[in-house]
Design an enzyme around this catalytic site. Structure first.
Site, PDB file in Angstrom:
ATOM      1  N   CYS A   1       0.887  -1.238   0.069  1.00  0.00           N
ATOM      2  CA  CYS A   1       0.016  -0.042   0.115  1.00  0.00           C
ATOM      3  C   CYS A   1       0.723   1.234   0.141  1.00  0.00           C
ATOM      4  O   CYS A   1       0.273   2.224   0.053  1.00  0.00           O
ATOM      5  CB  CYS A   1      -0.873   0.208   1.297  1.00  0.00           C
TER       6      CYS A   1
ATOM      7  N   HIS B   1      -2.023   8.333   5.823  1.00  0.00           N
ATOM      8  CA  HIS B   1      -2.615   7.001   5.268  1.00  0.00           C
ATOM      9  C   HIS B   1      -3.850   6.487   5.900  1.00  0.00           C
ATOM     10  O   HIS B   1      -4.583   6.076   4.910  1.00  0.00           O
ATOM     11  CB  HIS B   1      -1.550   5.840   5.611  1.00  0.00           C
TER      12      HIS B   1
ATOM     13  N   HIS C   1      -9.720   2.430   0.969  1.00  0.00           N
ATOM     14  CA  HIS C   1      -8.403   2.046   0.597  1.00  0.00           C
ATOM     15  C   HIS C   1      -7.992   1.596  -0.886  1.00  0.00           C
ATOM     16  O   HIS C   1      -8.373   0.268  -1.117  1.00  0.00           O
ATOM     17  CB  HIS C   1      -7.703   1.313   1.616  1.00  0.00           C
TER      18      HIS C   1
END
Lengths: 328, 404
Positions: free
Chosen positions: B168, B298, B331
């Site tokens: 990620c 994040h 996400h």
């Protein structure tokens, strides 16, 4: 900054010791391949496998107990390269980076995970398998085992990624992001890969394994003199023209070929000079094969007069060529 | 590219940008959704999630993807990932024929996994004599570089492609690497970005880890219960500011990366991983924390990620306004860093700080200035975008408004 290969590791179907595996390449003797079978249609494929006993030492490490063999191969090659370089690998005293390269990555766990999902539903996947399906799992294990907390990056592409990984590592060293960089590539064999490329009728024997080189500014190892780290091609004729041009610019005396009995071999047709062809013995292991070629080139230059060059051409199955030149 | 020292340190401009995400098909649409703090998470329709705890995701609308066919007829045979890359690349190029990149650096975690799933099902459903009619195409489209090659072929250019896959953190890594190439003079122009399309395997993966939530995605909220997934693509054109032929949208000024060896899927709770990356980025740019006007965190809304990242933020840049935009779109994994960098640029252009949706109260003892639930009008000029990923990957990117 002049980057040199300071150490190398090699996990091949012919062994883990680079010197003896290279002797086998020179002798041209390969064992018979074994077979992998697709359980859905009983179709079998010849494959050159790694004897997992060869990497049992790393498979026992606590961090790797649940990981797939691709991580075992990657960590074993990485540790061998560090050992070969005599690197104590203390992150407190040296900034090490890792560039990991793969084409297919952890395909065995990915297939097993999806098998469960496909049979039993989206909710049914195993939490033990999923983390190992991500492309950067092997790189993470290398960093954890070697104690590296700096830049650790994973690049994915066809076989050309092996050369691009060397370019990325050189960039990291040049940019001052690390003192030395471990470049590792690994692949594992699975029937799904064999089936995939069977649809393309490539005709090669697939394999698995890993190779690693430790790249740094000092020492007596071969210099990475030139990297042509990737150019896209749309036809084999285009690939042939590019590889021919890269080869001419390299002025190399030795070629460590990427040929693996596929139509893509034609891209090397214009190269002239003494040639070693590791994939004839090791099989086709995509990104790992490219690092094996590069490690092979470093081995081929051992004992050669200073200034001797070895050329490593790479033609990926998915539209990218690359090349690398090492100098003794 | 030959190995040699290039001592240059050029300023790096973003001169083109394209973004397709659940917030919109284009950057202007995303800017409107950001300004409206719109929740774009919807029920999953692409595959059966009826027995999963989480049943929602941020999804790119199929009608938008249909527009890929108007750019290239054969795009109707492509997977979602390739279609998203095509649309984002088209917007970034904006008709510019002069932008021929020396390199292309793109991030992803799952590539063309939807075709990989189809390939597997072919054997499962067909048994011994499974249909193989589309197998060759599925294999071609499955590999993660194919969406990039597809987009390049649509616009008639060719360049070396580098695919970054650091879970990620990948999107931020891709932009960081591209930035370094241009800054050092190794490349004049780089096309970079990230993409990831929602697929059953990855959805099942986060479900299996019990990281996905059955309610709202609540980044940095003390009652957060997990993430929702998203998808999208963002593409940037980078070139040296002093040689750019188009006005810059923003600059990239610094980049830092680090690795946290605590666990394959969980960050070290002490925040050391992201802290190292943030500090490295600030040092790279020569900025102090006080120079920052905003942090795009994040902020996945998993208990582990947010507590770790909050610690790092509190230590490195305390009281700098921060938000995670994942509450709005979920996400998007390998695309997240690129999409969030695009959101930063849009926020700088629009004069606001993006909202952190579904926020109620912080963790005990955490003192962050969260931009809670609505945008904040501001004139941000310097921003940090933070990404964390599986495998202990951490990356931070610094962006600066154009025109200074």
């Amino acid at each position: 900054m002049i980057a040199r290969i300071q150490g190398l590791g090699w996990i091949t179907p012919l062994g883990r010791d680079p010197a003896s595996a290279w002797e086998a390449v020179q002798a041209g003797s390969a064992p018979e391949p074994t077979e992998l079978t697709n359980p859905f249609n009983a179709r079998s494929f010849p494959v050159r496998r790694i004897d997992t006993a060869m990497v049992a030492d790393v498979a026992r490490l606590p961090r790797l107990r649940r990981s797939s063999v691709i991580s075992h191969f990657a960590v074993a090659a990485a540790l061998d390269a560090l050992k070969d370089a005599g690197c104590g690998c203390n992150p407190l005293t040296e900034r090490l980076a890792v560039v990991f390269a793969a084409t297919n990555g952890g395909v065995i766990y990915t297939r097993r995970f999806f098998e469960d999902v496909s049979k039993s539903g989206t909710q049914a996947g195993s939490p033990l398998l999923f983390p190992e399906t991500v492309y950067n799992a092997p790189a993470s294990h290398i960093a954890a085992v070697a104690g590296i907390n700096g830049v650790v990056t994973t690049l994915v592409n066809d076989a050309s990624v092996g050369a691009d990984a060397i370019a990325a590592a050189s960039d990291l060293i040049d940019a001052g992001d690390c003192d030395r960089c471990l470049v590792v590539a690994a692949e594992e064999a699975d029937w799904a890969i064999c089936e995939a490329y069977a649809a393309w009728k490539l005709g090669t024997i697939f394999s698995e394994g890993a190779a690693a080189v430790l790249l740094g500014p000092g020492g007596n190892g071969p210099v990475v003199e030139r990297i042509d780290a990737g150019a896209a091609f749309r036809s084999i004729a285009e690939a042939r023209a590019m590889i021919g041009e890269f080869g001419m610019k390299s002025e190399a005396q030795i070629i460590v070929s990427g040929a693996s009995d596929t139509p893509f071999d034609e891209a090397e047709a214009d190269l002239r000079g003494p040639r070693f062809t590791p994939k004839k013995l090791f099989g086709e292991a995509f990104a790992a094969s490219t690092l094996m070629q590069i490690a092979g080139a470093a081995l081929a230059l051992r004992g050669q007069p200073t200034g001797t060059r070895a050329f490593v051409p790479v033609v990926g199955f998915h539209g990218q060529v690359a090349a690398l030149t090492l100098r003794a | 590219m030959e190995s040699k020292v290039l001592p240059t340190r050029r300023r790096v401009a973003i001169t083109g940008m394209g973004c397709i995400s659940p917030l919109g098909e284009t950057c202007p649409e995303a800017a409107r959704s950001l300004r409206a703090a719109r929740d774009c998470v919807t029920p999953v329709t692409a595959f059966d999630v009826s027995r999963c705890k989480c049943q929602t995701a941020g999804q790119v609308q199929n009608s938008w993807l249909g527009h890929a066919t108007s750019l290239m007829r054969r795009a109707r045979h492509w997977n979602r990932a390739s279609q998203m890359m095509l649309l984002a690349t088209a917007e970034a190029l904006g008709g510019r024929a002069d932008f021929v990149p020396d390199a292309v650096i793109v991030a992803t975690t799952s590539g063309g996994m939807t075709f990989g799933e189809e390939f597997y099902r072919m054997f499962e459903n067909g048994g011994a004599n499974g249909p193989r009619r589309r197998a060759a195409q599925w294999v071609r489209e499955y590999v993660p570089q194919q969406p990039v090659h597809d987009a390049m072929s649509a616009f008639g250019f060719s360049a070396p492609v580098r695919i970054v896959s650091n879970a990620c953190a990948s999107g931020t890594n891709a932009l960081g690497m591209a930035f370094q190439l241009v800054r050092s003079g190794r490349a004049r122009r780089v096309l970079c970005g990230g993409y990831d399309a929602l697929c059953q395997l990855v959805f099942a993966g986060f479900s299996s880890l019990q990281a996905a939530t059955d309610e709202k995605c609540r980044p940095f909220d003390s009652g957060r219960t997990g993430l929702v997934l998203g998808e999208g693509a963002a593409v940037f054109l980078l070139e040296a500011l002093d040689a750019a032929e188009h006005p810059p949208l923003a600059e990239i000024s610094g980049y830092g990366a680090s690795t946290d060896n605590h666990h394959l899927t969980q960050p070290n709770p002490d925040g050391s991983g992201p802290r190292l990356a943030m500090r490295a980025a600030l040092a790279d740019a020569g900025w102090a924390a006080a120079d920052l006007d905003y942090v795009n965190a994040h902020g996945t809304a998993t208990p582990f990620n947010d507590s770790c990242e909050a610690r790092a933020l509190a230590e490195v840049c305390p009281r700098v306004p921060a938000s995670s935009t994942k509450g709005q779109m979920g996400h998007s994994l390998g695309a997240a860093g690129a999409i969030e960098a695009a959101f930063c640029v849009l926020a700088m252009q629009g004069g606001f700080l993006p909202a952190n949706l579904n926020f109620r109260a912080p963790d005990d003892g955490v003192d962050l200035d969260i931009v809670a639930n609505a945008i904040r009008e501001a004139a941000p000029r310097r921003m940090l975008s933070s990404s964390l990923g599986f495998g202990g990957a951490n990356a931070s990117l610094l962006l600066e408004a154009a025109g200074k």
